[in-house]
Design a protein around this motif. Structure first.
Motif, PDB file in Angstrom:
ATOM      1  N   TYR A   1      48.978   0.618 -72.933  1.00  0.00           N
ATOM      2  CA  TYR A   1      50.328   1.961 -72.455  1.00  0.00           C
ATOM      3  C   TYR A   1      51.058   1.956 -73.901  1.00  0.00           C
ATOM      4  O   TYR A   1      51.792   3.112 -73.372  1.00  0.00           O
ATOM      5  CB  TYR A   1      50.605   0.842 -71.820  1.00  0.00           C
ATOM      6  CG  TYR A   1      49.555   0.532 -70.154  1.00  0.00           C
ATOM      7  CD1 TYR A   1      49.008   1.696 -70.403  1.00  0.00           C
ATOM      8  CD2 TYR A   1      50.297  -0.008 -69.005  1.00  0.00           C
ATOM      9  CE1 TYR A   1      47.669   2.065 -69.027  1.00  0.00           C
ATOM     10  CE2 TYR A   1      49.267   0.210 -68.282  1.00  0.00           C
ATOM     11  CZ  TYR A   1      48.261   0.332 -68.071  1.00  0.00           C
ATOM     12  OH  TYR A   1      47.382   0.440 -67.178  1.00  0.00           O
ATOM     13  N   HIS A   2      51.444   1.190 -74.728  1.00  0.00           N
ATOM     14  CA  HIS A   2      52.717   1.266 -75.967  1.00  0.00           C
ATOM     15  C   HIS A   2      51.931   1.530 -77.240  1.00  0.00           C
ATOM     16  O   HIS A   2      52.605   1.973 -77.988  1.00  0.00           O
ATOM     17  CB  HIS A   2      53.641  -0.178 -76.188  1.00  0.00           C
ATOM     18  CG  HIS A   2      53.837  -0.438 -74.541  1.00  0.00           C
ATOM     19  ND1 HIS A   2      55.124   0.343 -73.996  1.00  0.00           N
ATOM     20  CD2 HIS A   2      53.553  -1.351 -73.481  1.00  0.00           C
ATOM     21  CE1 HIS A   2      55.022  -0.023 -72.265  1.00  0.00           C
ATOM     22  NE2 HIS A   2      54.313  -1.563 -72.193  1.00  0.00           N
TER      23      HIS A   2
ATOM     24  N   HIS B   1      51.120  11.354 -73.139  1.00  0.00           N
ATOM     25  CA  HIS B   1      51.226  11.413 -71.065  1.00  0.00           C
ATOM     26  C   HIS B   1      50.125  10.571 -70.753  1.00  0.00           C
ATOM     27  O   HIS B   1      50.508  10.128 -69.436  1.00  0.00           O
ATOM     28  CB  HIS B   1      51.044  13.244 -71.167  1.00  0.00           C
ATOM     29  CG  HIS B   1      52.360  13.653 -71.488  1.00  0.00           C
ATOM     30  ND1 HIS B   1      53.752  13.867 -70.455  1.00  0.00           N
ATOM     31  CD2 HIS B   1      52.388  14.434 -72.233  1.00  0.00           C
ATOM     32  CE1 HIS B   1      53.753  14.598 -71.366  1.00  0.00           C
ATOM     33  NE2 HIS B   1      53.762  15.241 -72.774  1.00  0.00           N
TER      34      HIS B   1
ATOM     35  N   ARG C   1      48.502   8.005 -71.773  1.00  0.00           N
ATOM     36  CA  ARG C   1      49.141   5.964 -71.572  1.00  0.00           C
ATOM     37  C   ARG C   1      50.248   6.332 -70.106  1.00  0.00           C
ATOM     38  O   ARG C   1      50.974   5.098 -69.595  1.00  0.00           O
ATOM     39  CB  ARG C   1      49.781   6.134 -72.795  1.00  0.00           C
ATOM     40  CG  ARG C   1      48.296   5.918 -73.426  1.00  0.00           C
ATOM     41  CD  ARG C   1      49.118   5.531 -75.206  1.00  0.00           C
ATOM     42  NE  ARG C   1      47.938   5.722 -76.078  1.00  0.00           N
ATOM     43  CZ  ARG C   1      48.904   5.997 -77.467  1.00  0.00           C
ATOM     44  NH1 ARG C   1      49.266   6.625 -77.593  1.00  0.00           N
ATOM     45  NH2 ARG C   1      47.727   5.776 -78.518  1.00  0.00           N
ATOM     46  N   ARG C   2      51.354   6.819 -70.646  1.00  0.00           N
ATOM     47  CA  ARG C   2      53.069   7.074 -69.924  1.00  0.00           C
ATOM     48  C   ARG C   2      52.475   7.218 -67.819  1.00  0.00           C
ATOM     49  O   ARG C   2      53.106   6.366 -67.938  1.00  0.00           O
ATOM     50  CB  ARG C   2      53.857   7.851 -69.861  1.00  0.00           C
ATOM     51  CG  ARG C   2      54.883   7.883 -69.508  1.00  0.00           C
ATOM     52  CD  ARG C   2      56.316   9.231 -70.056  1.00  0.00           C
ATOM     53  NE  ARG C   2      56.203  10.527 -69.474  1.00  0.00           N
ATOM     54  CZ  ARG C   2      56.758  11.594 -69.517  1.00  0.00           C
ATOM     55  NH1 ARG C   2      58.282  10.480 -69.950  1.00  0.00           N
ATOM     56  NH2 ARG C   2      56.414  12.720 -69.162  1.00  0.00           N
TER      57      ARG C   2
ATOM     58  N   SER D   1      53.947  15.096 -65.647  1.00  0.00           N
ATOM     59  CA  SER D   1      54.686  14.563 -66.994  1.00  0.00           C
ATOM     60  C   SER D   1      55.154  15.410 -68.109  1.00  0.00           C
ATOM     61  O   SER D   1      55.878  14.593 -68.291  1.00  0.00           O
ATOM     62  CB  SER D   1      53.539  13.558 -66.939  1.00  0.00           C
ATOM     63  OG  SER D   1      53.804  12.140 -68.092  1.00  0.00           O
TER      64      SER D   1
ATOM     65  N   LEU E   1      58.791  13.560 -73.183  1.00  0.00           N
ATOM     66  CA  LEU E   1      58.490  12.811 -73.671  1.00  0.00           C
ATOM     67  C   LEU E   1      59.909  11.806 -74.161  1.00  0.00           C
ATOM     68  O   LEU E   1      59.881  10.750 -74.212  1.00  0.00           O
ATOM     69  CB  LEU E   1      57.297  12.739 -74.852  1.00  0.00           C
ATOM     70  CG  LEU E   1      55.702  12.835 -74.476  1.00  0.00           C
ATOM     71  CD1 LEU E   1      54.866  13.081 -75.314  1.00  0.00           C
ATOM     72  CD2 LEU E   1      55.461  11.745 -73.842  1.00  0.00           C
TER      73      LEU E   1
ATOM     74  N   PRO F   1      62.470   8.929 -69.135  1.00  0.00           N
ATOM     75  CA  PRO F   1      61.269   8.738 -68.346  1.00  0.00           C
ATOM     76  C   PRO F   1      60.713   9.104 -67.405  1.00  0.00           C
ATOM     77  O   PRO F   1      61.363   9.875 -67.191  1.00  0.00           O
ATOM     78  CB  PRO F   1      61.929   6.644 -68.380  1.00  0.00           C
ATOM     79  CG  PRO F   1      63.207   7.410 -67.979  1.00  0.00           C
ATOM     80  CD  PRO F   1      63.333   8.884 -69.155  1.00  0.00           C
TER      81      PRO F   1
END
Lengths: 430, 430
Positions: B216-217, B299, B301-302, B396, B401, B404
């Motif tokens: 995710y990061h 996107h 991942r977010r 998204s 990006l 949040p």
């Protein structure tokens, strides 16, 4: 010593080289890169482009991303079944069809899941027994010869089984017709006789009909017509549709062999999962057929037949024995009448023959040993595919199917093939 | 009796069902067809479309028809190597890369050609040991638990080897991180410690990093950084690129394991031959990367992180123990604290739990037993992928990006996931 540097390999795999057909392709690539003129009669890849409606179908399916069902997309399975009903007169439905990433992969899985003896008929396709060896399977060989057009017959099949004294042993007989590497095919009479023996001994017949659509006169007959309950028909896009690199093959099972189909699907679900989704969607178009594809098939058959007719006499006149093929794009050359002369040139086996031929003329072929003939046998397979299939198709279309193909088309479009074959003839006689 | 009606199957295959993940997909399809509402948290397929530049590349490559080299198209092998150099800091070149029809197939071939013990770390991916069973391979298990985030550690690894008393036995350890089925990953410190043990015992590490790009990061670390000489890195298009159905996986070998890579290529040449040519050409684009693909990754991942963050508390508050994942799209649910209550409802194993949950709520999950947990273990894998990935991506992207992701996006675009998870929580507590 660092133990991980130790090679720890399955003994069934150790020492096994790369598939002979793929290795020759790599070798030709390397020779060409070094500037050598190469006549690439090694790998059996269709010289023709994929028919435009099928390419168009792949473009349209480019966004398809889902994992598809293990046995294949239902619409594709139905299209394959319909294709076999239409072209082969088989009574099959979508439920009988399994789609895989090439029929080679499916043959490997059959050998993996089946418990029994694999019967092969050399000269036959290169990958059958490396697969058996990798899996540690037992196989037996039914040999043939030039006079019998490299085919087996029913009496030989029956005798080879009876000699063993274990009539009910589980056996799977692999037949391939039109044949790679010989181009010969079985006629209805021969297939009926073979089917009768297969039924008597309860054989499973794996009928590799990947070249069926390339029978020059469109008269391919499947043994499944005479032995439906025990025959698996193998086909795919690679040869008649020019899409070898797409990797899509099909097996069509009778209901009686559902246990075998299900076992293949189980192993498929733990290995390749399913065939690439965009390719499956495009293949629906190929198997559904249409006038454009029929036209493509008619022209490709006519061109291949004309090339074969042009080059066989060159070889026979030089004393290299060869039969005119019934379909596909192979000739199986027999140099054994040159044995004495070749021995004088330090050529005493098929492999040396092919290596020297490549070194001295630039012509690449595969030795008979790659197809199960003995090492000392002076035979070789010639794949007459080193020409521009798109240009040949265009020229053939310009003539129209109602008239015969003028000799000039082969001379012009397939000059490399004719040249390469002349080099073989001259080399043999020199 | 007709002998061919006898079932003659390899005992390693007999009785083996279809891959659990694929079977649940088929079951969900059937339930939906019958009109039932189904929350399909069974199969782990990316919900996102393939990035447009990659789809465009496939359209452009639709006419590619050649059989490609067994190891893969040279340009693709270079793109994969460059990808690993860029994103993982690995010192690899095109020669180190093998391209196959899915990493699952490549894992099967590794198990086929390698002679040694396969070490697995349950809960782990469903296909590792059916593959071992099909091939008759010996495997050993390193178990973990909820408290350790379902991960193994270096001391456990060393001890499990020392206990056997055969330190130099050839062993292949399969690690998978971020993990299917848990979403947990190893940090640099843990990987260094594992690498040290692997080096001490000369293990081969098969590092399945197919979810690496879905950390995710964006902070995935490969164990190959710390144990380059003994690590095979497995990756592919299926997860981060949304192209599971395309079937393209990659193995990247160190030079020290070239003997294993070559053996795989040999068997590949006798089985699947090469990966579909149009797919390979398109994959060059995917592995080469570009700002559009980077944006897509950021996107996706977010979104996945936001969904995980939304649903984990629902489960934990209801008493279903679960860790927030580090990447991928899985949660591994532990219902063991409900054991007594579930026993009262005649649910005493994971399989019954999943079947009753599906029957009573429409939520499909896979039991922990499919991932190597014990039969009576009340765990299950939840794949939170039953939402419209294209719509979520669009929403998204609308936010950008730099800010949040607003809570409303998950509520709106992933409502089915939140609903389904609520049903699980209510069902458990009922």
């Amino acid at each position: 010593m660092n133990p991980q540097k130790q090679v720890s390999l399955n003994l069934n795999v150790r020492g096994l080289g790369q598939s002979a057909t793929l290795a020759i392709k790599d070798r030709c690539r390397a020779l060409r890169r070094s500037g050598r003129e190469v006549y690439d009669f090694g790998l059996g890849q269709s010289p023709f482009p994929v028919p435009e409606p099928v390419v168009e179908a792949l473009r349209a399916a480019a966004g398809q991303k889902d994992y598809l069902p293990v046995m294949g997309l239902p619409e594709l399975r139905e299209a394959v079944a319909a294709h076999h009903r239409r072209t082969d007169g088989l009574n099959v439905s979508a439920d009988n069809v399994l789609v895989g990433p090439g029929s080679k992969e499916l043959m490997f899985l059959v050998q993996l899941v089946y418990y029994g003896e694999i019967m092969l008929t050399p000269p036959c396709w290169v990958s059958y027994w490396p697969q058996a060896r990798i899996l540690g399977r037992r196989f037996s060989l039914l040999h043939s010869d030039f006079v019998r057009h490299w085919k087996i017959d029913a009496a030989q099949l029956a005798q080879s089984i009876e000699l063993v004294g274990d009539d009910h042993r589980p056996r799977l007989l692999v037949l391939n017709y039109p044949s790679n590497p010989t181009g010969s095919t079985y006629d209805e009479h021969e297939l009926k006789a073979l089917a009768e023996v297969a039924r008597r001994f309860g054989l499973i017949v794996l009928s590799d009909e990947i070249y069926g659509q390339l029978h020059y006169h469109g008269r391919h007959v499947s043994i499944a017509r005479f032995y439906p309950e025990g025959t698996i028909v193998s086909s795919g896009l690679s040869k008649w549709c020019g899409a070898g690199g797409w990797r899509l093959g099909t097996f069509t099972f009778p209901n009686e062999l559902d246990w075998l189909a299900n076992a293949l699907a189980t192993v498929a679900s733990e290995t390749y999962t399913s065939v690439s989704a965009p390719i499956q969607h495009a293949a629906i178009r190929a198997f559904s057929g249409c006038p454009l594809i029929e036209d493509y098939l008619a022209h490709t058959r006519r061109i291949l037949a004309a090339v074969a007719q042009r080059i066989c006499p060159i070889l026979n006149e030089a004393g290299v024995r060869v039969h005119e093929p019934d379909g596909a794009f192979y000739l199986f050359l027999d140099f054994n009448s040159f044995a004495a002369a070749l021995a004088g040139r330090s050529i005493a086996d098929g492999r040396t023959l092919c290596e020297r031929l490549l070194a001295e003329t630039g012509v690449a072929m595969l030795p008979g040993a790659a197809f199960g003939r003995g090492r000392r046998d002076l035979t070789a397979r010639l794949a007459f595919v080193d020409f521009d299939g798109a240009a040949a198709l265009e020229a053939s279309r310009g003539v129209g199917l109602e008239r015969p193909l003028p000799a000039g088309v082969v001379e012009r479009c397939c000059a490399r093939v004719v040249d390469g074959v002349r080099r073989i003839a001259e080399w043999a006689a020199s």
